[in-house]
Every structure is written in structure tokens, then in C-alpha cells.
Design a protein around this motif. Structure first.
Motif, PDB file in Angstrom:
ATOM      1  N   VAL A   1      -4.352 -16.454  -0.284  1.00 10.42           N
ATOM      2  CA  VAL A   1      -3.989 -14.849  -0.195  1.00 10.42           C
ATOM      3  C   VAL A   1      -4.906 -14.425   0.881  1.00 10.42           C
ATOM      4  O   VAL A   1      -4.085 -13.738   1.922  1.00 10.42           O
ATOM      5  CB  VAL A   1      -4.104 -13.381  -0.812  1.00 10.42           C
ATOM      6  CG1 VAL A   1      -3.653 -14.199  -2.395  1.00 10.42           C
ATOM      7  CG2 VAL A   1      -5.311 -13.655  -1.406  1.00 10.42           C
TER       8      VAL A   1
ATOM      9  N   VAL B   1       0.426  -7.127   2.703  1.00  9.18           N
ATOM     10  CA  VAL B   1       0.244  -7.865   1.658  1.00  9.18           C
ATOM     11  C   VAL B   1       0.844  -7.432   0.390  1.00  9.18           C
ATOM     12  O   VAL B   1       1.827  -8.270  -0.136  1.00  9.18           O
ATOM     13  CB  VAL B   1      -0.665  -6.489   1.117  1.00  9.18           C
ATOM     14  CG1 VAL B   1      -0.830  -6.388  -0.444  1.00  9.18           C
ATOM     15  CG2 VAL B   1      -2.310  -6.351   2.148  1.00  9.18           C
TER      16      VAL B   1
ATOM     17  N   ILE C   1       3.467 -10.474   0.483  1.00  4.70           N
ATOM     18  CA  ILE C   1       2.458 -11.970   0.814  1.00  4.70           C
ATOM     19  C   ILE C   1       2.630 -11.828  -1.343  1.00  4.70           C
ATOM     20  O   ILE C   1       2.995 -12.910  -2.170  1.00  4.70           O
ATOM     21  CB  ILE C   1       0.809 -11.763   1.027  1.00  4.70           C
ATOM     22  CG1 ILE C   1       0.587 -12.770   1.814  1.00  4.70           C
ATOM     23  CG2 ILE C   1       0.023 -12.437  -0.437  1.00  4.70           C
ATOM     24  CD1 ILE C   1      -0.623 -11.889   1.835  1.00  4.70           C
ATOM     25  N   ALA C   2       2.665 -10.529  -1.882  1.00  5.02           N
ATOM     26  CA  ALA C   2       2.912  -9.793  -3.169  1.00  5.02           C
ATOM     27  C   ALA C   2       4.159 -11.090  -3.802  1.00  5.02           C
ATOM     28  O   ALA C   2       4.166 -11.658  -4.321  1.00  5.02           O
ATOM     29  CB  ALA C   2       2.920  -8.717  -3.986  1.00  5.02           C
TER      30      ALA C   2
ATOM     31  N   THR D   1       4.644 -13.758  -3.626  1.00  6.02           N
ATOM     32  CA  THR D   1       3.941 -15.525  -4.486  1.00  6.02           C
ATOM     33  C   THR D   1       4.397 -15.217  -6.171  1.00  6.02           C
ATOM     34  O   THR D   1       3.690 -15.120  -7.064  1.00  6.02           O
ATOM     35  CB  THR D   1       2.267 -15.200  -4.608  1.00  6.02           C
ATOM     36  OG1 THR D   1       2.304 -13.829  -3.881  1.00  6.02           O
ATOM     37  CG2 THR D   1       1.590 -15.757  -2.369  1.00  6.02           C
TER      38      THR D   1
ATOM     39  N   VAL E   1      -3.050  -8.557  -5.499  1.00  6.88           N
ATOM     40  CA  VAL E   1      -2.884  -9.593  -3.691  1.00  6.88           C
ATOM     41  C   VAL E   1      -4.190  -8.632  -2.963  1.00  6.88           C
ATOM     42  O   VAL E   1      -5.563  -9.331  -2.444  1.00  6.88           O
ATOM     43  CB  VAL E   1      -1.670  -8.897  -2.780  1.00  6.88           C
ATOM     44  CG1 VAL E   1      -2.541  -9.947  -1.183  1.00  6.88           C
ATOM     45  CG2 VAL E   1      -0.277 -10.364  -3.840  1.00  6.88           C
TER      46      VAL E   1
END
Length: 158
Positions: free
Chosen positions: A100, A111, A114-115, A118, A125
Motif C-alpha cells: 500500500v 486509497v 488501492i482497496a 488489492t 488500507v
């Protein structure tokens, strides 16, 4: 092993001989329906291995010729001390924290993105980022120094 010895004797590199013979046997396996009717399937494998080895030699010769024509590439400087320190500190983080941090600070991903990419919840995160920042501050000894950011919000690494 007999074919490896023969290819090695012709081309002079044992590792390459082993590689091309393995590749030749893999090709033989793919064509086994036809090869099984041959009087000497090993001769086919040997010929394919010799051709593969010759192709490697031709490729190597072309690469060497290109080096001679163009000369050696210009010397590029190594990474600066800041980059080395950051990479060493990142390696100390657990994998998910490192993931992260890299996505958020080095590549500027938000964010939520990324969440999504992933499969982590947004709260996870954020928690990983918080923990990672705390560990990086200690690892880098950066308590007093503000982070430098590029125009896109990512950390600037020199």
C-alpha cells in the motif's frame, strides 16, 4: 545423455547443450505420434538440438556485432543515498504495508483505488498506511523532516 555429449562436443558449452537438448526432447514429445514411426528418433532430436544451438550462436554473434557497431552504452549513475535508504526501509515493512505504501506514495494511487485493486477494505488500507508511516519514520529517522512530494502527490525519490 548421449545427445548432450554430442551437442556439447560440437558447440562447446555444456549448459547451452543441456538447454537445447531439453528443448529438443520437448519438441520430440510434441511430435511423438510421428517420431515414434522413425527408425531413429534420437537422430531427429540430435538434429533439432544442433539447429537450436546454432540459432543461439547466431543470436549471440548478432548481439556482439551490435555491441561492436554501437559501442558500450553510456555509464548511468547508481541510485542516490536517499533512494537506497528508502528501499532498505521499505524492505523492513510487512508485505501488505509495503504494497500500500508503494501504490499510494510512490505511484500516487488514492486509497479507494488501492482497496479495489488489492481486494482489501478501505479501512485496512488506511490502517496499513498509518502503521507503515510510523515504521518508516523510525527507520528513516525522518521525525523532523517534511516529506517532499512531486506535482502528482507521489513522494519524490532521487
Amino acid at each position: 545423455m548421449r545427445v548432450v555429449g554430442q551437442v556439447f562436443a560440437v558447440h562447446g558449452d555444456l549448459a547451452d547443450a543441456q538447454d537445447v537438448v531439453q528443448e529438443a526432447y520437448a519438441k520430440a514429445w510434441q511430435h511423438w505420434q510421428k517420431l515414434s514411426t522413425y527408425a531413429d528418433p534420437e537422430a531427429w532430436v540430435r538434429m533439432v538440438a544442433w539447429r537450436l544451438a546454432a540459432n543461439r550462436w547466431r543470436s549471440a554473434r548478432r548481439r556482439m556485432s551490435a555491441w561492436v557497431r554501437h559501442g558500450t552504452p553510456p555509464q548511468t549513475p547508481g541510485p542516490g543515498p536517499d533512494r537506497v535508504a528508502i528501499m532498505a526501509a521499505l524492505q523492513q515493512l510487512p508485505v501488505k504495508q509495503r504494497q500500500v505504501v508503494v501504490l499510494h506514495y510512490l505511484y500516487g494511487y488514492p486509497v479507494a483505488e488501492i482497496a479495489e485493486s488489492t481486494g482489501m477494505p478501505v479501512g485496512s488500507v488506511k490502517a496499513y498506511l498509518h502503521r507503515a508511516r510510523a515504521r518508516l519514520v523510525v527507520s528513516l529517522g525522518e521525525e523532523d523532516r517534511p516529506a517532499e512530494r512531486s506535482g502528482d502527490g507521489a513522494l519524490a525519490i532521487s
